[in-house]
Design a protein around this motif. Structure first.
Motif, PDB file in Angstrom:
ATOM      1  N   ASP A  44       0.831  -1.209   0.000  1.00 29.81           N
ATOM      2  CA  ASP A  44       0.000   0.000   0.000  1.00 29.81           C
ATOM      3  C   ASP A  44       0.865   1.258   0.000  1.00 29.81           C
ATOM      4  O   ASP A  44       0.544   2.244  -0.678  1.00 29.81           O
ATOM      5  N   THR A  47       2.251   1.814  -3.432  1.00 27.65           N
ATOM      6  CA  THR A  47       1.229   2.379  -4.315  1.00 27.65           C
ATOM      7  C   THR A  47       1.071   3.879  -4.070  1.00 27.65           C
ATOM      8  O   THR A  47       0.990   4.674  -5.017  1.00 27.65           O
ATOM      9  N   SER A  48       1.033   4.281  -2.804  1.00 30.01           N
ATOM     10  CA  SER A  48       0.897   5.705  -2.465  1.00 30.01           C
ATOM     11  C   SER A  48       2.093   6.504  -2.965  1.00 30.01           C
ATOM     12  O   SER A  48       1.945   7.588  -3.538  1.00 30.01           O
ATOM     13  N   PHE A 106      -8.404  -0.146  -2.902  1.00 29.66           N
ATOM     14  CA  PHE A 106      -6.977  -0.395  -2.741  1.00 29.66           C
ATOM     15  C   PHE A 106      -6.315   0.563  -1.756  1.00 29.66           C
ATOM     16  O   PHE A 106      -5.259   0.258  -1.210  1.00 29.66           O
ATOM     17  N   LEU A 107      -6.910   1.750  -1.541  1.00 30.80           N
ATOM     18  CA  LEU A 107      -6.360   2.739  -0.613  1.00 30.80           C
ATOM     19  C   LEU A 107      -7.478   3.311   0.242  1.00 30.80           C
ATOM     20  O   LEU A 107      -8.657   3.261  -0.136  1.00 30.80           O
ATOM     21  N   ARG A 237      -0.549  -3.751  -8.654  1.00 26.49           N
ATOM     22  CA  ARG A 237      -1.436  -3.953  -7.489  1.00 26.49           C
ATOM     23  C   ARG A 237      -2.625  -4.841  -7.818  1.00 26.49           C
ATOM     24  O   ARG A 237      -2.902  -5.813  -7.087  1.00 26.49           O
ATOM     25  N   ALA A 242      -1.294  -7.246  -2.897  1.00 25.74           N
ATOM     26  CA  ALA A 242      -0.502  -6.368  -2.038  1.00 25.74           C
ATOM     27  C   ALA A 242       0.748  -7.049  -1.501  1.00 25.74           C
ATOM     28  O   ALA A 242       1.815  -6.435  -1.405  1.00 25.74           O
TER      29      ALA A 242
END
Length: 407
Positions: A44, A47-48, A106-107, A237, A242
């Motif tokens: 995560d 991804t951010s 996903f977030l 993703r 993850a």
């Protein structure tokens, strides 16, 4: 003409030490993140981080390179327009991407604003570095690296020790130190003016006749480079999950070390406001950078097998093989980072754009096809893509006709 050698050697040494400190601080921060977030949380976070960097750099990297080479030949109004477009674009793209990932589950929604503001800060830092390079401010860029790296290390360690290193706070530890570095670089550059053109008008005609055309090709090339390096987590993703993305994020960290090691060489090549230069002037820089990349591969292949489980935890044993594979790709990645900068400096940004965008296509297709093999397949696809990025520029710069080229 301002040569690389005219910049004080001590400033280059300071810059090199700062470039070493950046990966060192990342290596020290990464175990704190992995032990607090675990493989899924690390995915995560990757991804951010990808959303911030892609949104900030998709226009900002090419604009930064153009400012470094041609900034003092452009009207102030044009430069301000570039800043406004890059910063606004960064916020919109980061916010929209974060919203899409949030809607897909996903977030978390509490990351929307921090990702949008983070993209703005990273974009502004890129542009300010370009202006600093245009003014030969290697020392200021070096100090900015020290400020950013050390403040991130201290902030992350403090949150880890107090038990507050959550995903949202981890993203803050990425953004806030960059803001401190940006503020330092801004005030350092405030009292230093750029130099005027040192070449005859006829020589600089290609650099000044159509600045927007030059900027466009640099932006396209920068777009390809940013997508190649930072798009992976966003693509992977939904493909590998993850946990596997968390393993791949550690492998990406290893590959990124090669880019950071190449940064002093690229800064030395890009520094100065003397406009277009001959490709032959950069032969020594390319040679020394390739030797450093080779040494890095040998060290990684010989040590990653025991370093990764020891540093990041036994639960990250699955990151070892992807990291070794991407260490091989790191050689091409780091050298390609230098070569692509030289292509802009010598007036061949179009070749850079072709190389990076072609590599992006190889990367995305390769990751889709290799997704059944998880992080290992992604590492193989990434390594192939980095090699595809390097070959066109290196072949062009080393061609006999190019070596004799005059500007």
């Amino acid at each position: 003409m301002v040569a690389v050698a005219t910049i004080k050697r001590g400033h280059h040494v300071m810059n090199a030490l700062g470039s070493v400190l950046v990966p060192l601080s990342s290596l020290l921060v990464a175990p704190l993140l992995t032990r607090s977030l675990g493989p899924s949380g690390q995915g995560d976070f990757a991804t951010s981080q990808s959303i911030i960097v892609v949104a900030a750099s998709i226009l900002g990297l090419g604009a930064s390179d153009s400012l470094a080479v041609y900034g003092n030949y452009w009207l102030r109004k044009f430069r301000l327009g570039v800043w406004a477009a890059v910063i606004l674009g960064a916020f919109v793209m980061a916010f929209c991407a974060a919203l899409a990932f949030t809607q897909a589950g996903f977030l978390r929604a509490d990351l929307l604003l921090v990702l949008g503001s983070g993209a703005v800060i990273f974009a502004a830092a890129l542009l300010q570095r370009g202006m600093a390079l245009n003014r030969n401010m290697i020392l200021a860029i070096s100090v900015e690296k020290w400020v950013t790296a050390l403040s991130r290390l201290m902030l992350t360690a403090g949150l880890f020790l107090t038990g507050h290193l959550t995903l949202q706070n981890a993203v803050v530890t990425l953004v806030l130190p960059q803001l401190l570095g940006l503020l330092y670089l801004f005030f350092a550059a405030a009292g230093k003016r750029g130099t005027g053109p040192s070449e005859p008008a006829r020589t600089m005609r290609r650099a000044t006749i159509r600045p927007m055309k030059t900027l466009n090709w640099a932006v396209v090339g920068g777009l390809g480079g940013v997508l190649l390096v930072n798009l992976d987590p966003m693509v992977l993703r939904p493909l590998i999950g993850a946990e596997q993305l968390g393993y791949y994020a550690i492998a990406l960290l290893v590959a990124e070390l090669f880019t950071v090691a190449a940064k002093p060489f690229r800064d030395a090549a890009m520094a100065g406001s003397n406009g277009l230069r001959k490709p032959a002037e950069f032969a020594a820089i390319i040679k020394w950078c390739s030797l450093v990349m080779t040494a890095g591969v040998l060290v990684c292949v010989g040590t990653l097998w025991f370093i990764i489980p020891w540093v990041f935890g036994e639960e990250f044993q699955g990151a070892v093989v992807p990291a070794v594979i991407l260490a091989l790709g790191g050689w091409a990645k780091g050298l390609g980072f230098l070569v692509n900068g030289i292509l802009v400096k010598t007036g061949h940004a179009r070749i850079r754009a072709f190389a990076t965008l072609t590599a992006v296509c190889f990367s995305v297709v390769g990751m889709v096809l290799s997704s059944p093999w998880g992080a290992v397949g992604a590492a193989i696809a990434g390594t192939v893509a980095y090699a595809v990025m390097l070959v066109p520029g290196l072949a062009y710069l080393s061609a006999p006709r190019t070596r004799k080229e005059r500007v």
